[in-house]
Write an enzyme that holds these catalytic residues in place. Structure first.
Site, PDB file in Angstrom:
ATOM      1  N   ARG A   1       0.861  -1.190   0.000  1.00 59.24           N
ATOM      2  CA  ARG A   1       0.000   0.000   0.000  1.00 59.24           C
ATOM      3  C   ARG A   1       0.896   1.240   0.000  1.00 59.24           C
ATOM      4  NH1 ARG A   1      -2.413   3.145   4.670  1.00 59.24           N
ATOM      5  NH2 ARG A   1      -3.699   4.605   3.531  1.00 59.24           N
TER       6      ARG A   1
ATOM      7  N   HIS B   1      -2.558  11.271   0.669  1.00 61.64           N
ATOM      8  CA  HIS B   1      -1.999  11.017   2.001  1.00 61.64           C
ATOM      9  C   HIS B   1      -1.350  12.328   2.463  1.00 61.64           C
ATOM     10  CE1 HIS B   1      -0.626   7.548   4.742  1.00 61.64           C
ATOM     11  NE2 HIS B   1      -0.182   8.647   5.331  1.00 61.64           N
TER      12      HIS B   1
ATOM     13  N   GLU C   1      -6.966   8.828   6.173  1.00 62.31           N
ATOM     14  CA  GLU C   1      -7.168   9.510   7.454  1.00 62.31           C
ATOM     15  C   GLU C   1      -7.573  10.980   7.303  1.00 62.31           C
ATOM     16  OE1 GLU C   1      -3.618   8.876   9.779  1.00 62.31           O
ATOM     17  OE2 GLU C   1      -3.922   6.719   9.879  1.00 62.31           O
TER      18      GLU C   1
ATOM     19  N   ASN D   1      -7.440   2.135   9.850  1.00 61.26           N
ATOM     20  CA  ASN D   1      -6.125   2.273  10.478  1.00 61.26           C
ATOM     21  C   ASN D   1      -6.338   2.307  11.981  1.00 61.26           C
ATOM     22  OD1 ASN D   1      -5.236   2.572   7.888  1.00 61.26           O
ATOM     23  ND2 ASN D   1      -4.545   4.698   8.106  1.00 61.26           N
TER      24      ASN D   1
ATOM     25  N   TYR E   1      -4.424   2.316  15.798  1.00 57.67           N
ATOM     26  CA  TYR E   1      -3.197   2.425  16.599  1.00 57.67           C
ATOM     27  C   TYR E   1      -3.451   2.398  18.105  1.00 57.67           C
ATOM     28  CZ  TYR E   1      -0.611   3.523  12.367  1.00 57.67           C
ATOM     29  OH  TYR E   1      -0.026   3.439  11.135  1.00 57.67           O
TER      30      TYR E   1
ATOM     31  N   GLU F   1      -3.528   0.091   8.172  1.00 57.36           N
ATOM     32  CA  GLU F   1      -2.338   0.463   8.955  1.00 57.36           C
ATOM     33  C   GLU F   1      -2.485  -0.055  10.373  1.00 57.36           C
ATOM     34  OE1 GLU F   1      -1.130   4.597   9.110  1.00 57.36           O
ATOM     35  OE2 GLU F   1      -1.612   4.862   6.976  1.00 57.36           O
TER      36      GLU F   1
HETATM   37  O1  IFM Z   1       2.901   7.749   9.795  1.00 63.54           O
HETATM   38  C1  IFM Z   1       1.528   7.822   9.978  1.00 63.54           C
HETATM   39  C2  IFM Z   1       0.805   7.632   8.660  1.00 63.54           C
HETATM   40  O2  IFM Z   1       1.213   8.548   7.719  1.00 63.54           O
HETATM   41  C3  IFM Z   1      -0.679   7.770   8.852  1.00 63.54           C
HETATM   42  N1  IFM Z   1      -1.156   6.941   9.922  1.00 63.54           N
HETATM   43  C4  IFM Z   1      -0.443   6.972  11.174  1.00 63.54           C
HETATM   44  C5  IFM Z   1       1.029   6.760  10.928  1.00 63.54           C
HETATM   45  C6  IFM Z   1       1.800   6.801  12.268  1.00 63.54           C
HETATM   46  O3  IFM Z   1       1.625   8.024  12.888  1.00 63.54           O
END
Ligand code: IFM
Length: 440
Positions: free
Chosen positions: A78, A122, A167, A293, A295, A347
């Site tokens: 990706r 992005h 995002e 995504n 985290y 992600e």
């Molecule tokens: O590096 C970033 C990415 O560009 C977008 N999502 C989160 C990642 C980590 O912060």
């Protein structure tokens, strides 16, 4: 440590990057400047003063990087296209030399049997469009649709998926809400209007790409989290409900339900966006996949200073709580609230204080992080969520936005002085996992 069981045989194992974070070649072959070129060259904006001028020099080393991916046995890559590389001013003339770079990259990926998953935006808006108001200007949405159609026309039959945005929450909230990201504006009203124009641009781009017609599946990538009240107090519970509404539902509801969530819309009051008559019809386009995504979770405390989570599994080098079960909770909730298309985890990964010691990088923390998140993902899949693939963020250490090069997310270490790539333990582990999943 959590156990990873068998994923479906056709599950996609991938890695992810984005253009500005790795390419470099900031003005190579006719590329125009983007807002991140401007922002990163503005003193004081990036923690270590880093810019995207060279980054991982992927623009020149893409073949080496594709070979690395092939060596890791991944199915899919990706990456994003830098809009100002292929259309320097964001409108008008196309830059053939810019398209030629992505053509070479796609050729290299195809030669190694790695599927391409493209993101159109992005965060690196052509500076020329910013000069005309950027995402606050409704016309940018129309320009974006033209750019999307051109990419679909040229590459739509050579890539598996095209995501409109990565995002958009960050574009709106960090770019226009708190000025941490380009273009560096801190204005709540503007950030909410920008979020609306981003959603509109997604919908217009979806329609423009459908008209072109290609084999690529079309969708969007959202950063998402569950929101947990820090305590049982009414204030914390209300804050958590608002956080989920303003962050997750704010982007999901228009796409899936053709409206903004009531809670956040009401709370925004006079800052609510200007919406034109047909906007929700434009935005509510069927999508072929949703990129998620994940985290961390949002931990919501109304106290001053706010309570922090206990973080039983610790925090990453970004200071983000490690909370794998949030991925299960999030996917189950999304699956309950929306008629979801297949999902990709586009992600997931962590920043870690990695160093090369005797030619090795022992990033056991990252292996543990990914293992736990894959187990959490598997739990959601067992409970009925259809997830078709997982993309580890990131293939390479890279430019982590306003943190510059200080934070390392890669499974491949990059020495920015020499551009030498070194596989971290997590890369070797990921390859082993993919092999084991295929054999089973
Ligand atoms: O590096 C970033 C990415 O560009 C977008 N999502 C989160 C990642 C980590 O912060």
């Amino acid at each position: 440590m959590s156990e990873i069981q068998q994923f479906p045989a056709d599950f996609i194992w991938g890695v992810a990057t984005s253009a500005f974070q790795i390419e470099g070649g900031a003005s190579a072959d006719g590329k125009g400047p983007s807002i991140w070129d401007t922002f990163s060259h503005t003193p004081g904006k990036i923690i270590d003063g880093g810019t995207g001028d060279v980054a991982c020099d992927h623009y020149h080393r893409y073949a080496e990087d594709v070979a690395l991916m092939a060596g890791l046995h991944v199915d899919a890559y990706r990456f994003s296209i830098a809009w100002s590389r292929v259309q320097p001013a964001g409108k008008g003339a196309w830059n053939e030399a810019g398209f030629a770079f992505y053509d070479r990259l796609l050729t290299e990926l195809a030669a190694k049997n790695i599927d391409a998953h493209v993101t159109l935006y992005h965060w690196d808006l052509p500076q020329a469009l910013q000069d005309e108001g950027g995402w606050l200007n409704r016309d940018t949405a129309k320009q974006f649709a033209e750019y999307a159609a051109e990419v679909a026309r040229r590459f739509g039959n050579r890539v598996k998926t095209i995501a409109t945005h990565n995002e958009p929450w960050c574009t709106a909230n960090l770019g226009y809400g708190n000025a941490q990201f380009a273009p560096g504006v801190a204005d709540l009203r503007q950030s909410i209007q920008v979020s609306h124009h981003l959603l509109l641009s997604h919908g217009l781009a979806m329609q423009a790409m459908r008209k072109v017609g290609s084999s690529a599946k079309l969708g969007i990538v959202l950063n998402q989290w569950t929101a947990h009240p820090a305590t049982d107090s009414q204030a914390d519970r209300e804050l958590a409900a608002f956080e989920y509404s303003r962050s997750v539902e704010w982007f999901m509801d228009p796409i899936f339900k053709g409206r903004y969530p009531e809670l956040a819309l009401k709370a925004h009051g006079a800052n609510a966006p200007v919406i034109h008559d047909n906007d929700f019809n434009d935005i509510r386009q069927p999508i072929d996949f949703l990129g998620c995504n994940y985290y961390f979770r949002a931990f919501c405390s109304a106290e001053v200073p706010p309570r922090a989570p206990a973080a039983a599994l610790g925090v990453t080098d970004m200071g983000w709580e490690i909370y794998p079960q949030g991925l299960t909770e999030l996917l189950l909730k999304l699956n309950k609230d929306y008629d979801l298309p297949p999902v990709y985890i586009t992600e997931n990964g962590m920043a870690n204080r990695d160093a090369v010691v005797d030619g090795r990088v022992h990033d056991a923390q990252r292996i543990d992080f990914v293992t736990r998140h894959l187990a959490a993902l598997q739990e959601a899949m067992h409970q009925g969520v259809k997830v078709d693939g997982y993309f580890l963020w990131s293939l390479l250490d890279n430019f982590e936005w306003n943190s510059g090069y200080a934070k390392r997310f890669g499974i491949v270490h990059v020495d920015y002085e020499t551009q030498q790539r070194t596989l971290k333990d997590s890369a070797l582990w990921y390859r082993g996992l993919i092999d084991a999943q295929r054999k089973a």
